[in-house]
Design a protein around this motif. Sequence first.
Motif, short mmCIF file in Angstrom:
data_model
loop_
_atom_site.label_atom_id
_atom_site.label_comp_id
_atom_site.label_asym_id
_atom_site.label_seq_id
_atom_site.Cartn_x
_atom_site.Cartn_y
_atom_site.Cartn_z
N VAL A 128 0.58 -1.43 -0.13
CA VAL A 128 -0.11 0.01 0.06
C VAL A 128 0.99 1.32 0.08
CG1 VAL A 128 -1.87 1.30 1.42
CG2 VAL A 128 -1.62 -1.44 1.38
N VAL A 129 0.55 2.20 -0.93
CA VAL A 129 1.17 3.46 -0.79
C VAL A 129 0.32 4.67 -0.92
CG1 VAL A 129 2.68 5.13 -2.34
CG2 VAL A 129 3.13 2.47 -2.40
N VAL A 130 0.38 5.70 0.20
CA VAL A 130 -0.72 6.53 0.35
C VAL A 130 0.00 7.89 0.10
CG1 VAL A 130 -2.15 7.65 2.17
CG2 VAL A 130 -1.91 5.20 2.33
N GLU A 131 -0.65 8.66 -0.75
CA GLU A 131 -0.34 10.05 -1.10
C GLU A 131 -1.28 11.02 -0.30
OE1 GLU A 131 -0.19 10.15 -5.35
OE2 GLU A 131 1.66 9.12 -5.39
N VAL A 139 3.47 7.58 2.37
CA VAL A 139 3.19 6.64 3.55
C VAL A 139 3.09 5.18 2.82
CG1 VAL A 139 2.26 5.84 5.87
CG2 VAL A 139 2.47 8.27 5.05
N THR A 140 3.94 4.07 3.31
CA THR A 140 3.69 3.04 2.88
C THR A 140 3.24 1.78 3.93
OG1 THR A 140 5.94 2.26 3.02
CG2 THR A 140 5.56 3.31 1.18
N THR A 248 -3.54 1.82 11.20
CA THR A 248 -4.64 2.92 10.44
C THR A 248 -3.87 4.10 10.22
OG1 THR A 248 -5.20 3.73 12.50
CG2 THR A 248 -6.43 1.86 11.72
N ILE A 249 -4.45 4.79 9.11
CA ILE A 249 -3.85 6.08 8.71
C ILE A 249 -5.03 6.89 8.29
CG2 ILE A 249 -3.19 5.36 6.53
CD1 ILE A 249 -1.08 7.29 6.51
N GLU A 250 -4.94 8.19 8.77
CA GLU A 250 -6.02 9.14 8.26
C GLU A 250 -5.87 9.82 6.85
OE1 GLU A 250 -6.07 12.26 10.68
OE2 GLU A 250 -6.74 11.17 12.88
N SER A 255 -6.81 12.72 -0.76
CA SER A 255 -5.63 11.66 -0.56
C SER A 255 -5.96 10.45 -1.75
CB SER A 255 -5.81 10.83 0.73
OG SER A 255 -5.52 11.75 1.76
N ARG A 256 -4.69 9.84 -2.04
CA ARG A 256 -4.86 8.70 -3.04
C ARG A 256 -4.21 7.36 -2.38
NH1 ARG A 256 -5.65 10.12 -8.54
NH2 ARG A 256 -5.60 12.53 -8.94
N VAL A 257 -4.95 6.31 -2.43
CA VAL A 257 -4.48 5.00 -1.89
C VAL A 257 -3.99 4.01 -2.91
CG1 VAL A 257 -4.72 3.18 -0.30
CG2 VAL A 257 -5.51 5.52 0.15
N HIS A 258 -2.89 3.72 -3.24
CA HIS A 258 -2.63 2.74 -4.31
C HIS A 258 -2.26 1.38 -3.64
CE1 HIS A 258 -1.98 6.28 -6.72
NE2 HIS A 258 -1.25 6.95 -5.90
#
Length: 318
Positions: A128-131, A139-140, A248-250, A255-258
């Motif tokens: 998971v990569v979060v922008e 954040v990974t 968890t992450i807000e 936001s984009r979640v890949h």
Amino acid sequence: MTRRVLIVTHGGRPEAVAAMSEAVEELERAGFEVALHDDDLAESFGDQMSAARLSEGVAESEVVMVLGGDGTILRAAELTHGSRVPLLGVNLGHVGFLAESERENLHDAVRRVAARDYVVEERCVVDVVVERPGESEPVTGWALNEATVEKASRERVMEVGIGVDGRPLSSFGCDGVVVSTATGSTAHAFSAGGPVMWPDVDAVLLVPLAAHALFARPLVIGPGSSYTVKILDRSPVPGVLACDGRRTIELPVGSRVHVRRGAVPLRFARLAHAPFTDRLVSKFNLPVIGWREAAADGARRPARARGEAATDHHEKEA
């Protein structure tokens, strides 16, 4: 050379403590050095377990034995992720879908580990990569079962956009989106109406949660593809990402979640060679004999009984 086993269990449950004491005794009798781990290491998002692995000696362990349910196994997975050490689950919970053995078979499980009488099965994870807006570095994280994007507030629906391989596919309001591995297809995704995928299916599943849309069906992509879930700018509520329901992450609006298949699988020690179909039937108590067949058989039994009674009556008269 000393053989080593690390035990992970739920220290707050008396039955787990009792099973742990029995397992330690059995393992030490079999010549193992035993280490215990009873800390919840899932305080932060992502895989930050390198120092913990060294201090706990996971890398030096032959097997990590987990005494508990699926939640405890997911906690233990945080220790072994990135290593080649297999997990062996002994179920103390309710369903225990990830577990390999039941509580009453603990002695046999120890014997099989001592004899190295097990096979190692690899299960894919998702990376998971979060922008997030305003942050230069993503954040990974990772998940064995699923990465779930949910609305952070229950009052309104969250507006999301779904993309595959960088191309937009659909957008809708919803309570959330579950992105699941084949292993996790029998967990949160299953509860949301997604299909069951056999563990050897190399694919990633997406299941919308309560989507307000005509086209919001479960999707399955191959190992080389990826999903993007964006919290749209028009969304009235932000989101939150949960990996395996633990880390968890807000997710602020924008936001984009890949999510894609992970490069490094998790390893499980398997004792049984039963096919996955049998595990489904056993864990979910599936009615292999349908109600129609049962009803027909129930109707035949009284008829057979009447026939046998009539035969007995005629024989007595004769």
